[in-house]
Design an enzyme around this catalytic site. Structure first.
Site, short mmCIF file in Angstrom:
data_model
loop_
_atom_site.label_atom_id
_atom_site.label_comp_id
_atom_site.label_asym_id
_atom_site.label_seq_id
_atom_site.Cartn_x
_atom_site.Cartn_y
_atom_site.Cartn_z
NE ARG A 74 -2.23 5.14 5.64
CZ ARG A 74 -3.10 4.53 6.42
NH1 ARG A 74 -4.26 4.15 5.93
NH2 ARG A 74 -2.81 4.29 7.67
NE ARG A 89 0.22 2.48 10.73
CZ ARG A 89 0.14 2.18 9.43
NH1 ARG A 89 1.21 2.25 8.66
NH2 ARG A 89 -1.01 1.80 8.92
NE ARG A 104 -2.54 1.26 3.57
CZ ARG A 104 -3.25 1.13 4.70
NH1 ARG A 104 -4.47 0.65 4.66
NH2 ARG A 104 -2.72 1.45 5.85
N1 LIG Z 1 -9.04 6.08 17.17
C1 LIG Z 1 -7.81 6.61 17.04
N2 LIG Z 1 -7.12 6.99 18.15
C2 LIG Z 1 -5.91 7.54 18.05
N3 LIG Z 1 -5.27 7.73 16.89
C3 LIG Z 1 -5.89 7.36 15.74
C4 LIG Z 1 -7.20 6.81 15.76
N4 LIG Z 1 -7.58 6.55 14.48
C5 LIG Z 1 -6.56 6.93 13.69
N5 LIG Z 1 -5.52 7.42 14.44
C6 LIG Z 1 -4.21 7.87 13.91
O1 LIG Z 1 -4.21 7.77 12.48
C7 LIG Z 1 -3.28 6.77 12.00
C8 LIG Z 1 -3.85 6.05 10.77
O2 LIG Z 1 -5.09 5.46 11.09
P1 LIG Z 1 -5.78 4.41 10.10
O3 LIG Z 1 -5.86 4.95 8.73
O4 LIG Z 1 -7.06 3.97 10.75
O5 LIG Z 1 -4.75 3.20 10.07
P2 LIG Z 1 -4.98 1.70 9.59
O6 LIG Z 1 -6.17 1.65 8.68
O7 LIG Z 1 -3.72 1.33 8.91
O8 LIG Z 1 -5.18 0.92 10.85
C9 LIG Z 1 -3.01 5.89 13.22
O9 LIG Z 1 -1.77 5.23 13.17
C10 LIG Z 1 -3.09 6.95 14.36
O10 LIG Z 1 -1.92 7.71 14.44
MG LIG Z 2 -7.82 1.98 7.36
#
Ligand SMILES: Nc1ncnc2c1ncn2[C@@H]1O[C@H](COP(=O)(O)OP(=O)(O)O)[C@@H](O)[C@H]1O
Ligand SMILES: [Mg+2]
Length: 190
Positions: free
Chosen positions: A134, A145, A128
Site C-alpha cells: 500500500r 497520517r 502492511r
Molecule cells: N473520511 C475521509 N475523509 C478524507 N479523506 C479520507 C477519508 N477516508 C479515507 N481518506 C483518504 O484515504 C486514505 C486512506 O484511508 P484508509 O484506508 O481509511 O486509512 P487507514 O485504514 O490506514 O486509516 C487517508 O489517508 C485519506 O487520504
Molecule cells: Mg483501513
C-alpha cells in the site's frame, strides 16, 4: 437498523474488525479508503484527485468524501445497517453523517474507538506496507497520517462522547479478545 462507526488511528485494526462485524451482524460495510483505492485502480477522475491527497497523507476535502458516502449509502437496498470505516474523519463529516442518517429516519448506534499505542501503530503499518505494497504505508507518509489523525480526527472522540455514543475498545492483544469486546459494545448499543 444498526449503524456503527468504527474509529481509530491508521493501523488500529478498523478493517479487520469490520470484516468480523459484517460476518456476525450481516450489515453493509463502507470503507472510504477502499472506495478511493478502487477509484485509483480504475483510473477515474475521482481516483486521480484522491491519489494526490492519499500520497501526501492528507485527508480529501470534506464535501468530496461526504458526496461519496451519500451515494454509497443510497446504493444499499434492504440494508440491516452499516459499519462506517474511515468515515467520519473530521467534525464536519460527523455532522454530515448525523444529518444524512436523520434524513433517513436513522442514527448512529455506537462509535467504537480502537485504541492502540503509537509505537504499535507504526510497526503494523510498516509491516502492511511491506506485505501489501500500500503506497501510503511508508514511514514518511505514516508519520503525516498520524499527525493528521491527531489534529483533525481525534477531536471526534469528545464529539461522540458528547453524543453519548462513545465506546472505548482496547485495540491490542488477541484478535479474538478485541472482537469479543467489540461485539459486547455493539450488543449493548442495539
Ligand atoms: N473520511 C475521509 N475523509 C478524507 N479523506 C479520507 C477519508 N477516508 C479515507 N481518506 C483518504 O484515504 C486514505 C486512506 O484511508 P484508509 O484506508 O481509511 O486509512 P487507514 O485504514 O490506514 O486509516 C487517508 O489517508 C485519506 O487520504
Ligand atoms: Mg483501513
Amino acid at each position: 437498523m444498526l449503524n456503527i462507526v468504527i474509529f481509530g488511528a491508521p493501523g488500529s485494526g478498523k478493517g479487520t474488525q469490520s470484516e468480523r462485524i459484517v460476518a456476525k451482524y450481516g450489515i453493509n460495510h463502507i470503507s472510504t479508503g477502499d472506495v478511493l483505492r478502487a477509484e485509483i485502480k480504475n483510473g477515474t477522475e475521482l481516483g486521480k484527485t484522491a491519489k494526490g491527497y492519499i500520497d501526501q497523507g492528507q485527508l480529501l476535502p470534506d464535501e468530496l468524501i461526504i458526496d461519496i458516502l451519500a451515494s454509497t449509502l443510497d446504493s444499499f437496498k434492504d440494508s440491516k445497517g452499516v459499519i462506517f470505516d474511515g468515515f467520519p474523519r473530521t467534525i464536519a463529516q460527523a455532522e454530515a453523517l448525523k444529518k444524512m442518517l436523520a434524513e433517513r429516519g436513522q442514527s448512529v448506534n455506537v462509535m467504537l474507538d480502537l485504541d492502540v499505542p503509537e509505537d504499535e501503530l507504526m510497526k503494523r503499518l510498516i509491516k502492511r506496507g511491506q506485505e501489501s505494497g500500500r503506497a501510503d504505508d511508508n514511514e514518511e507518509t505514516i508519520k503525516k497520517r498520524l499527525t493528521v489523525y491527531h489534529s483533525q480526527t481525534a477531536p471526534l472522540i469528545d464529539w461522540y462522547k458528547n453524543e453519548k455514543l462513545y465506546a472505548h475498545i482496547k485495540g491490542i492483544g488477541e484478535l479474538e479478545t478485541i472482537t469479543a469486546d467489540v461485539c459486547k459494545a455493539i450488543d449493548a448499543a442495539k
